[in-house]
Design a protein around this motif. Structure first.
Motif, short mmCIF file in Angstrom:
data_model
loop_
_atom_site.label_atom_id
_atom_site.label_comp_id
_atom_site.label_asym_id
_atom_site.label_seq_id
_atom_site.Cartn_x
_atom_site.Cartn_y
_atom_site.Cartn_z
N UNK A 107 1.04 -1.26 0.12
CA UNK A 107 0.11 -0.01 0.00
C UNK A 107 1.21 1.31 -0.08
N UNK A 108 0.83 1.84 -1.06
CA UNK A 108 1.89 3.21 -1.25
C UNK A 108 1.64 4.10 -0.33
N UNK A 109 0.27 4.54 0.01
CA UNK A 109 -0.21 5.51 1.14
C UNK A 109 0.56 5.07 2.44
N UNK A 110 0.49 3.84 2.95
CA UNK A 110 1.08 3.67 4.29
C UNK A 110 2.46 3.71 4.14
N UNK A 111 2.87 3.08 2.92
CA UNK A 111 4.60 3.22 2.89
C UNK A 111 4.89 4.67 3.09
N UNK A 112 4.61 5.56 2.15
CA UNK A 112 4.92 6.88 2.28
C UNK A 112 4.68 7.43 3.56
N UNK A 113 3.68 7.40 4.30
CA UNK A 113 3.32 7.70 5.46
C UNK A 113 4.26 7.43 6.54
N UNK A 114 4.94 6.41 6.48
CA UNK A 114 5.77 5.74 7.46
C UNK A 114 7.28 6.43 6.90
N UNK A 115 7.73 6.09 5.66
CA UNK A 115 9.04 6.68 5.32
C UNK A 115 9.47 8.01 5.15
N UNK A 116 8.27 8.65 4.81
CA UNK A 116 8.23 10.19 4.61
C UNK A 116 8.93 10.96 5.90
N UNK A 117 8.66 10.28 7.07
CA UNK A 117 9.04 10.77 8.29
C UNK A 117 10.46 10.26 8.68
N UNK A 118 11.06 9.86 7.90
CA UNK A 118 12.50 9.32 8.15
C UNK A 118 13.62 10.02 7.21
N UNK A 119 14.64 9.38 6.95
CA UNK A 119 15.62 9.87 6.37
C UNK A 119 15.28 9.91 4.71
N UNK A 120 14.33 9.22 4.30
CA UNK A 120 13.85 9.43 2.99
C UNK A 120 13.14 10.49 2.41
N UNK A 121 12.48 11.18 3.40
CA UNK A 121 11.72 12.22 3.20
C UNK A 121 12.17 13.24 2.55
N UNK A 122 11.20 14.13 1.61
CA UNK A 122 11.64 15.35 0.75
C UNK A 122 10.44 15.81 0.23
N UNK A 123 10.49 17.09 -0.20
CA UNK A 123 9.34 17.95 -0.57
C UNK A 123 8.62 16.85 -1.82
N UNK A 124 9.31 16.44 -2.80
CA UNK A 124 8.68 15.50 -3.72
C UNK A 124 7.87 14.55 -3.21
N UNK A 125 8.59 13.87 -2.31
CA UNK A 125 7.52 12.94 -1.77
C UNK A 125 6.34 13.15 -1.01
N UNK A 126 6.42 14.31 -0.24
CA UNK A 126 5.18 14.79 0.29
C UNK A 126 4.36 15.34 -0.45
N UNK A 127 4.68 15.91 -1.72
CA UNK A 127 3.75 16.78 -2.64
C UNK A 127 3.49 16.08 -3.80
N UNK A 128 3.97 14.94 -4.26
CA UNK A 128 3.98 14.57 -5.49
C UNK A 128 3.50 12.97 -5.46
N UNK A 129 3.77 12.26 -4.31
CA UNK A 129 3.42 10.85 -4.24
C UNK A 129 1.93 10.57 -4.60
N UNK A 130 1.06 11.29 -4.15
CA UNK A 130 -0.61 10.76 -4.35
C UNK A 130 -0.80 11.05 -5.67
N UNK A 131 -0.30 12.10 -6.42
CA UNK A 131 -0.74 12.36 -7.73
C UNK A 131 -0.16 11.28 -8.60
N UNK A 132 1.30 10.82 -8.08
CA UNK A 132 2.03 9.77 -9.05
C UNK A 132 1.61 8.46 -8.94
#
Length: 289
Positions: A200-225
């Motif tokens: 589940x990409x939403x669940x994955x990003x919800x977790x990894x975006x809070x760690x070292x992999x987080x970025x503006x692109x991840x926060x703002x583009x993952x849903x539309x991607x």
């Protein structure tokens, strides 16, 4: 209140000029190759429009430009009816175009020879940043000139920084694009891998975006991607133009940019898929075609 000319009313320049008029409270005259667009801007925001860059720039304290590339910039400044022919001594030219460091240095030298000053001031933040007055502006030029122009630039920016002498603003923007290219490709590969793994990409990003992999692109583009939608920002054609500038500069200074060169070719693939006007996050579409 300053008297200002703004040259170029594209998706970035149109709202930037509006912020100078409405938020900054300045007297703004606009120029655009398509006169109807300049007339539309004046109908919405007041001020005035001029038929040529020279007419717009005459007698102004500041002249801003936000056009397409080096050739466009040369045309509106040094070409027939160019702004540099009529700018008064002591005025300041602020170029918000993403262009080469070479043209920035040429314009700086020309401005000095004619008795006024120039700053290269490319921006980051995309169309939304321009519309909301939240751009980041990277400036090259003389420190005293920068301090004089900074309040004007701040009308459409959340961050304005002096990076060094003429050309340093453009070089900093190149680094910005290098970093974005790698980040977006990494995010595209991560989403692609996650889908193949059945996560589940939403669940994955919800977790990894809070760690070292987080970025503006991840926060703002993952849903539309993840939804396969690619009409949310900076177009692939524009990114390839910028990466071309980066790679040309790297050829001159000897920098090794293997990832940037590779991602540039990936964007070429996206163009060939019909995605010239898709946003830069469309690298995912290439992986999943």
């Amino acid at each position: 209140m300053a008297s200002i000319a703004f040259l170029g009313l594209g998706v970035m320049g149109y709202p930037m000029a509006a912020h100078l008029k409405n938020r900054g409270g300045h007297d703004v005259t606009v120029y655009n190759r398509t006169t109807a667009k300049a007339q539309k801007w004046v109908a919405e925001h007041g001020g005035a429009f001029a038929p040529t860059p020279a007419a717009a720039a005459e007698g102004k304290d500041f002249v801003f430009a936000c056009v397409g590339n080096d050739d466009d910039l040369r045309q509106v400044t040094l070409g027939a009816d160019g702004a540099f022919d009529t700018m008064k001594k002591g005025a300041i030219f602020v170029d918000n175009t993403t262009a080469s460091a070479e043209i920035a240095r040429v314009l700086d030298a020309e401005a000095r020879a004619r008795g006024f000053a120039a700053l290269d001031a490319p921006v980051s933040g995309g169309q939304a940043g321009a519309e909301n007055g939240q751009l980041t502006v990277m400036v090259g030029g003389d420190p005293a000139v920068f301090e004089t122009a900074k309040p004007m630039i701040s009308s459409y920016a959340k961050m304005v920084g002096l990076m060094g002498p003429a050309g340093a603003g453009q070089l900093t923007k190149m680094i910005n694009q290098i970093c974005i290219a790698g980040l977006v490709q990494g995010l595209a590969e991560g989403i692609h891998f996650g889908r193949k793994a059945g996560l589940d990409i939403e669940k994955v990003v919800d977790v990894i975006s809070k760690g070292a992999a987080g970025s503006w692109q991840m926060e703002n583009r993952h849903k539309t991607m993840n939804a396969g939608k690619y009409d949310f920002g900076f177009a692939v054609d524009w990114m390839r133009k910028d990466l071309g500038i980066v790679l040309d500069e790297a050829d001159r200074n000897g920098a090794k940019l293997p990832v940037t060169a590779l991602v540039d070719q990936f964007y070429k693939d996206v163009q060939q898929m019909g995605g010239r006007r898709w946003d830069t996050s469309s690298l995912l579409a290439r992986l999943e075609r």
